[in-house]
Design an enzyme around this catalytic site. Structure first.
Site, PDB file in Angstrom:
ATOM      1  N   MET A 113      -6.984  -5.561  -4.613  1.00 51.03           N
ATOM      2  CA  MET A 113      -6.594  -6.518  -5.489  1.00 51.03           C
ATOM      3  C   MET A 113      -7.980  -7.431  -5.788  1.00 51.03           C
ATOM      4  SD  MET A 113      -3.965  -5.539  -7.037  1.00 51.03           S
ATOM      5  CE  MET A 113      -3.948  -6.743  -8.465  1.00 51.03           C
ATOM      6  N   ARG A 114      -9.285  -6.616  -5.416  1.00 57.22           N
ATOM      7  CA  ARG A 114     -10.464  -7.532  -5.508  1.00 57.22           C
ATOM      8  C   ARG A 114     -11.070  -6.529  -6.495  1.00 57.22           C
ATOM      9  NH1 ARG A 114     -10.584 -12.354  -4.541  1.00 57.22           N
ATOM     10  NH2 ARG A 114     -12.631 -12.246  -4.124  1.00 57.22           N
ATOM     11  N   GLU A 120       2.043   8.797  -8.994  1.00 59.89           N
ATOM     12  CA  GLU A 120       0.872   8.370  -8.472  1.00 59.89           C
ATOM     13  C   GLU A 120       0.883   9.126  -6.761  1.00 59.89           C
ATOM     14  OE1 GLU A 120       0.432   4.254  -8.159  1.00 59.89           O
ATOM     15  OE2 GLU A 120       1.407   3.975 -10.256  1.00 59.89           O
ATOM     16  N   ASN A 142      -9.981   5.611  -7.167  1.00 59.12           N
ATOM     17  CA  ASN A 142      -8.967   4.407  -7.493  1.00 59.12           C
ATOM     18  C   ASN A 142      -7.862   5.304  -8.379  1.00 59.12           C
ATOM     19  OD1 ASN A 142      -7.526   1.822  -7.556  1.00 59.12           O
ATOM     20  ND2 ASN A 142      -8.294   1.994  -9.700  1.00 59.12           N
ATOM     21  N   ASN A 151       0.627   3.740  -2.014  1.00 61.01           N
ATOM     22  CA  ASN A 151       0.033   4.758  -2.417  1.00 61.01           C
ATOM     23  C   ASN A 151      -1.006   5.265  -1.011  1.00 61.01           C
ATOM     24  OD1 ASN A 151      -0.093   6.086  -4.860  1.00 61.01           O
ATOM     25  ND2 ASN A 151      -0.547   4.109  -5.392  1.00 61.01           N
ATOM     26  N   ASP A 166     -11.779  -0.240 -14.243  1.00 55.50           N
ATOM     27  CA  ASP A 166     -10.782   1.096 -14.499  1.00 55.50           C
ATOM     28  C   ASP A 166     -11.619   2.059 -15.497  1.00 55.50           C
ATOM     29  OD1 ASP A 166      -8.603  -0.018 -13.285  1.00 55.50           O
ATOM     30  OD2 ASP A 166      -7.853  -1.155 -15.091  1.00 55.50           O
ATOM     31  N   GLY A 196       0.710  -1.300  -0.096  1.00 55.83           N
ATOM     32  CA  GLY A 196      -0.086  -0.081   0.025  1.00 55.83           C
ATOM     33  C   GLY A 196       0.819   1.341  -0.097  1.00 55.83           C
ATOM     34  N   HIS A 225      -4.984   4.524 -11.135  1.00 52.58           N
ATOM     35  CA  HIS A 225      -4.547   3.626 -11.959  1.00 52.58           C
ATOM     36  C   HIS A 225      -3.304   3.776 -12.780  1.00 52.58           C
ATOM     37  CE1 HIS A 225      -5.023   0.110 -14.826  1.00 52.58           C
ATOM     38  NE2 HIS A 225      -4.592   1.027 -15.930  1.00 52.58           N
TER      39      HIS A 225
END
Length: 215
Positions: free
Chosen positions: A89-90, A173, A106, A13, A144, A11, A108
């Site tokens: 990751m779900r 990011e 989110n 970010n 996305d 994690g 990306h």
């Protein structure tokens, strides 16, 4: 604004968001860090920063919808205003996303709508495009997809490998995710259909920024 950050691993970010929220006058707080993986390294970082953590292991649920319901109920019980996905990751169900519509964001590692999904950096290099980057967006049921809040541009250099490119994008990011959170918490972001409009926009919000190109 009470924020929950969802992670599955280290994690990084999430760490950038936590550090941003520590700065004086930042209009949001990380109320909890939640993971579907009990071994996620990011949980230790959160605990070290006195942030409540929660594990809801998806492997304990037979159906994705059951996991999403447990996740949603916990977030509601914590009076969460905004959910930030940071390497979670779900795939979230449409029911979950719609319940929290315009309250999930989110990040990306591409300039959406280009290169959705996985293996982003490999695909960007193989395509021959000269620029890529990262995008913060509101989440929609499609992968996305959703109104774009902020983007940053990163050049693809001739000797780039996916790993080198990923590291250069990760720097951006960590810059634009806290920016997007700040704008939302300041109520400067409004969704109009498929577009997120920024009022009193600060530098780098709602548009492409390319400090990596300028240096």
């Amino acid at each position: 604004m009470r924020v929950a950050v969802l992670i599955s691993s280290r994690g990084s970010n999430m760490q950038a968001l936590v550090n941003a929220c520590k700065t004086e006058g930042f209009p949001a707080e990380i109320a909890c860090v939640l993971s579907n993986n009990p071994d996620a390294a990011g949980l230790d970082f959160a605990k070290a920063n006195n942030i409540p953590t929660k594990v809801i292991d998806h492997r304990e649920f037979e159906e994705r919808e059951e996991f999403d319901a447990a996740l949603s109920d916990y977030l509601a019980s914590e009076k969460i205003d905004l959910i930030c996905l940071a390497g979670f990751m779900r795939l979230l169900s449409a029911e979950f996303v719609n319940r929290w519509r315009d309250r999930i964001i989110n990040i990306h590692p591409s300039l959406l709508p280009a290169f959705k999904g996985l293996h982003v950096h490999e695909r960007a290099i193989e395509s021959g495009t000269k620029f890529t980057g990262c995008t913060v967006h509101f989440v929609r049921p499609e992968m996305d997809d959703g109104p774009i809040i902020a983007q940053a541009v990163v050049p693809i250099l001739q000797d780039d490998t996916p790993e080198i490119l990923a590291q250069r994008i990760l720097v951006e990011e960590h810059r634009i995710y806290p920016l997007a959170l700040k704008l939302i918490a300041q109520k400067k972001v409004k969704v109009h259909g498929s577009i997120a409009k920024i009022s009193e926009a600060t530098e780098g919000s709602g548009s492409l920024t390319n400090p990596a190109v300028d240096t």
